[in-house]
Design a protein around this motif. Structure first.
Motif, PDB file in Angstrom:
ATOM      1  N   ALA A  52       4.864  10.655  -6.481  1.00  0.00           N
ATOM      2  CA  ALA A  52       4.841  10.172  -5.095  1.00  0.00           C
ATOM      3  C   ALA A  52       4.464  11.282  -4.116  1.00  0.00           C
ATOM      4  O   ALA A  52       3.910  11.019  -3.046  1.00  0.00           O
ATOM      5  N   ARG A  76       0.880  11.107  -4.141  1.00  0.00           N
ATOM      6  CA  ARG A  76       0.489   9.816  -3.546  1.00  0.00           C
ATOM      7  C   ARG A  76       0.472   9.886  -2.028  1.00  0.00           C
ATOM      8  O   ARG A  76      -0.448   9.390  -1.380  1.00  0.00           O
ATOM      9  N   ASP A 104       4.607   2.285 -11.576  1.00  0.00           N
ATOM     10  CA  ASP A 104       5.747   1.814 -10.779  1.00  0.00           C
ATOM     11  C   ASP A 104       6.955   2.749 -10.834  1.00  0.00           C
ATOM     12  O   ASP A 104       8.080   2.309 -10.631  1.00  0.00           O
ATOM     13  N   SER A 127       6.674   6.119  -9.448  1.00  0.00           N
ATOM     14  CA  SER A 127       6.198   7.341  -8.794  1.00  0.00           C
ATOM     15  C   SER A 127       7.305   8.096  -8.064  1.00  0.00           C
ATOM     16  O   SER A 127       7.228   9.313  -7.914  1.00  0.00           O
ATOM     17  N   ASN A 178      -1.533   3.199  -8.419  1.00  0.00           N
ATOM     18  CA  ASN A 178      -0.352   2.594  -9.016  1.00  0.00           C
ATOM     19  C   ASN A 178      -0.821   1.451  -9.889  1.00  0.00           C
ATOM     20  O   ASN A 178      -1.470   0.518  -9.414  1.00  0.00           O
ATOM     21  N   ASP A 183       0.277   6.064 -12.006  1.00  0.00           N
ATOM     22  CA  ASP A 183       1.688   5.873 -12.319  1.00  0.00           C
ATOM     23  C   ASP A 183       1.928   4.394 -12.554  1.00  0.00           C
ATOM     24  O   ASP A 183       1.150   3.549 -12.111  1.00  0.00           O
ATOM     25  N   THR A 215       4.850   8.237 -16.331  1.00  0.00           N
ATOM     26  CA  THR A 215       5.870   7.204 -16.362  1.00  0.00           C
ATOM     27  C   THR A 215       7.009   7.846 -17.149  1.00  0.00           C
ATOM     28  O   THR A 215       7.014   9.066 -17.320  1.00  0.00           O
TER      29      THR A 215
END
Lengths: 312, 280
Positions: A39, A42, A31, A33, A51, A29, A77
């Protein structure tokens, strides 16, 4: 409304499921997420989440490298930054070698809303569709998103799946059978056909109901895979109903409308009306206001249907 | 390092230069100068440093090589052919319709090519991705990439430089073939990229500076890079565009120009070929 869910939320859930099932799934991703919902993955698989910062070109190349090392990378993104910013990286590093990279941007189209034209991708379907080896999908709802993401993970090769920001109504239930490259008749009808993708399919279902009250029998064909396009279901609709309205949350140039017009011009010339963003940039506003502003409501679709039927 | 090892590699590099010149003379299309400037590094990698298996290009334990400056494809192709990835005769099909030797490296068709390059600035990102993937698999394989100095003008290189340092990719070694020329002229005049080593150090890399035609120095730098931990390593190799063929040396004009018949003869003489050696 309990059956409302954003396609990006469905993506976050299914990606984490896939992560548990297959250790080769990795996620990148740039920035975003929290917004793209990667996320969720993540948090569960931090060692397989990368990231890449606000650097989309490098993210695409890195994903291609991970694929070359045998991984199944999903990268996310916003649509404008994936397809727009990194178009040539997608072409060179992903599509040309047929790398097994899954590009899954969120925030496609004008329903991004308040962020405005800079953030509203209305060209991504066209520019992704033009790249050889690329498969392009736009799911209608959360149910189809789950199935499309799973199908993409199982498919070997580059895939672009455009998702949205906002909650959208369910079009499909759990009985829905999804297949890459196959369209689906959502509403049957004989007088004209709406050929739609993404969140416009739900709008077309409502438009078909408006037309039914006038005695017009409108068919709705949902196209989740814009490339490769299901020519058969489109030609069948054209030959059986004689008039086509395409609808997409995208420019009328080069996206679903363009693809359907190409198909029908060659296979079965038929009156077509393309509903979408009319060669304009987006603008700030609430999503529902923008749907009206750009003429993407059920009423707009019904009007387009009446118009195209006069050309039968 | 044994002196005879160096001598053997130097002779291999000479032989590969002959092969590059002959290949480009046959194709009458391709990039002469940058292939000749990179070939000593390519030789050191393929015939000394890298673990690879021409009989099994997909062998999991292999080290990976990415020619980020993809226009120097002839340098990689002659090394692959000499290694045995495909018959040397195939080199004569470079850039022909239907050939598995495309104008720029294409992993779909050429055994031993890992990714597609040619559009400058993208190889380091792909090298990073492979390095991350190898690390996830706890592999001891290493990743090598060669970039051009002109290529460093691409912004994506610096995104990738940031990321390689951020993820501490010490299984990655990038080399810069700093021949100081690009199509429109001197790199320093077109768009200065110096000081290269300092920039990469500031980005969090180890950086070594060598003479890119000194085989002993190349080997020593590659060995050192393998032992530098915690950061990726950059080797800035100062080179001469067209190296080894006096009529091509240091000429930007030979970036994308191939030798004609008389230039081929001069080039082969320049590379120590004569009727006796039979390499004409």
């Amino acid at each position: 409304m309990s059956n409302m869910k954003a396609t990006r939320d469905a993506y976050g859930d299914v990606l984490a499921e896939l992560g548990a099932e297959n250790k080769d799934i990795v996620v990148l991703d740039a920035d975003l997420s929290g917004s793209t919902k990667t996320a969720v993955f993540r948090k569960q698989f931090p060692e397989r989440f990368f990231n890449m910062g606000i650097a989309e070109a490098n993210m695409v190349g890195t994903a291609a490298g991970l694929a070359a090392a045998g991984k199944i990378p999903f990268l996310s993104t916003f649509a404008i930054f994936a397809a727009g910013r990194a178009w040539e990286q997608i072409r060179q590093s992903v599509a040309y070698p047929k790398a097994n990279v899954k590009i899954v941007p969120t925030h496609g189209g004008i329903t991004v809303g308040e962020d405005g034209g800079s953030h509203q991708s209305v060209e991504d379907i066209a520019i992704m569709r033009a790249i050889p080896n690329m498969t392009v999908m736009v799911p209608a709802d959360a149910v189809e998103t789950r199935l499309a993401i799973r199908a993409a993970a199982a498919y070997k090769g580059p895939v672009y799946i455009r998702l949205g920001r906002n909650k959208v109504p369910a079009v499909f239930d759990d009985s829905y059978h999804f297949e890459i490259g196959k369209g689906t008749e959502v509403v049957s009808g004989i007088d004209m056909t709406f050929v739609t993708t993404g969140l416009m399919t739900a709008q077309a279902v409502n438009a078909a109901e408006l037309l039914r009250q006038e005695g017009i029998s409108a068919r709705v064909v949902h196209i989740s895979t814009i490339k490769p396009l299901d020519y058969d279901i489109i030609v069948k609709a054209a030959s059986e109903t004689g008039a086509i309205v395409t609808a997409e949350e995208h420019s009328i140039i080069g996206g679903l409308g363009g693809a359907v017009a190409e198909c029908l011009a060659e296979r079965h010339p038929t009156p077509v009306k393309r509903v979408g963003i009319n060669d304009r940039f987006g603008t700030s506003g609430k999503a529902e206001e923008l749907m009206k502003y750009f003429g993407l409501t059920p009423e707009d679709l019904a009007e387009a249907a009446r118009e195209v039927m006069t050309r039968k | 390092m044994q002196n005879d090892t160096i001598a053997i590699l130097e002779e291999m590099a000479r032989k590969l230069r002959v092969s590059i010149v002959k290949t480009l003379h046959k194709s009458q299309s391709g990039h002469t100068g940058g292939s000749l400037s990179a070939i000593d590094m390519v030789t050191a990698l393929y015939f000394h440093k890298m673990r690879h298996n021409p009989a099994d290009p997909g062998w999991e334990g292999r080290d990976r090589f990415i020619l980020s400056k993809g226009h120097a494809a002839p340098a990689q192709y002659v090394a692959l052919a000499e290694s045995g990835y495909f018959p040397k005769e195939d080199l004569m099909m470079l850039r022909r319709l239907g050939s598995h030797l495309q104008g720029h490296p294409d992993s779909k068709v050429t055994p031993g090519v890992e990714v597609c390059t040619g559009s400058l600035g993208q190889g380091l990102s792909m090298a990073n991705g492979i390095a991350l993937g190898l690390r996830l698999d706890s592999s001891s394989s290493r990743v090598y990439t060669i970039m051009g100095d002109g290529e460093l003008q691409e912004g994506q290189v610096w995104e990738a430089a940031m990321a390689a340092a951020h993820y501490r990719l010490d299984n990655l070694c990038a080399l810069v073939d700093a021949n100081m020329l690009q199509i429109d002229g001197e790199v320093a005049k077109v768009m200065n990229v110096a000081p290269i080593a300092d920039k990469f150090r500031a980005f969090g890399w180890h950086a070594l500076e060598i003479d890119g035609h000194n085989m002993a120095a190349i080997i020593a730098a590659l060995d050192k890079a393998e032992n530098l931990k915690g950061k990726p390593t950059l080797i800035v190799a100062t080179t001469v565009k067209g190296k080894g063929v006096s009529i091509f040396e240091n000429k930007a004009a030979y970036h994308g120009v191939t030798p004609n018949d008389s230039e081929l003869k001069e080039a082969l003489v320049s590379l120590g070929c004569c009727e006796k050696t039979g390499c004409f």
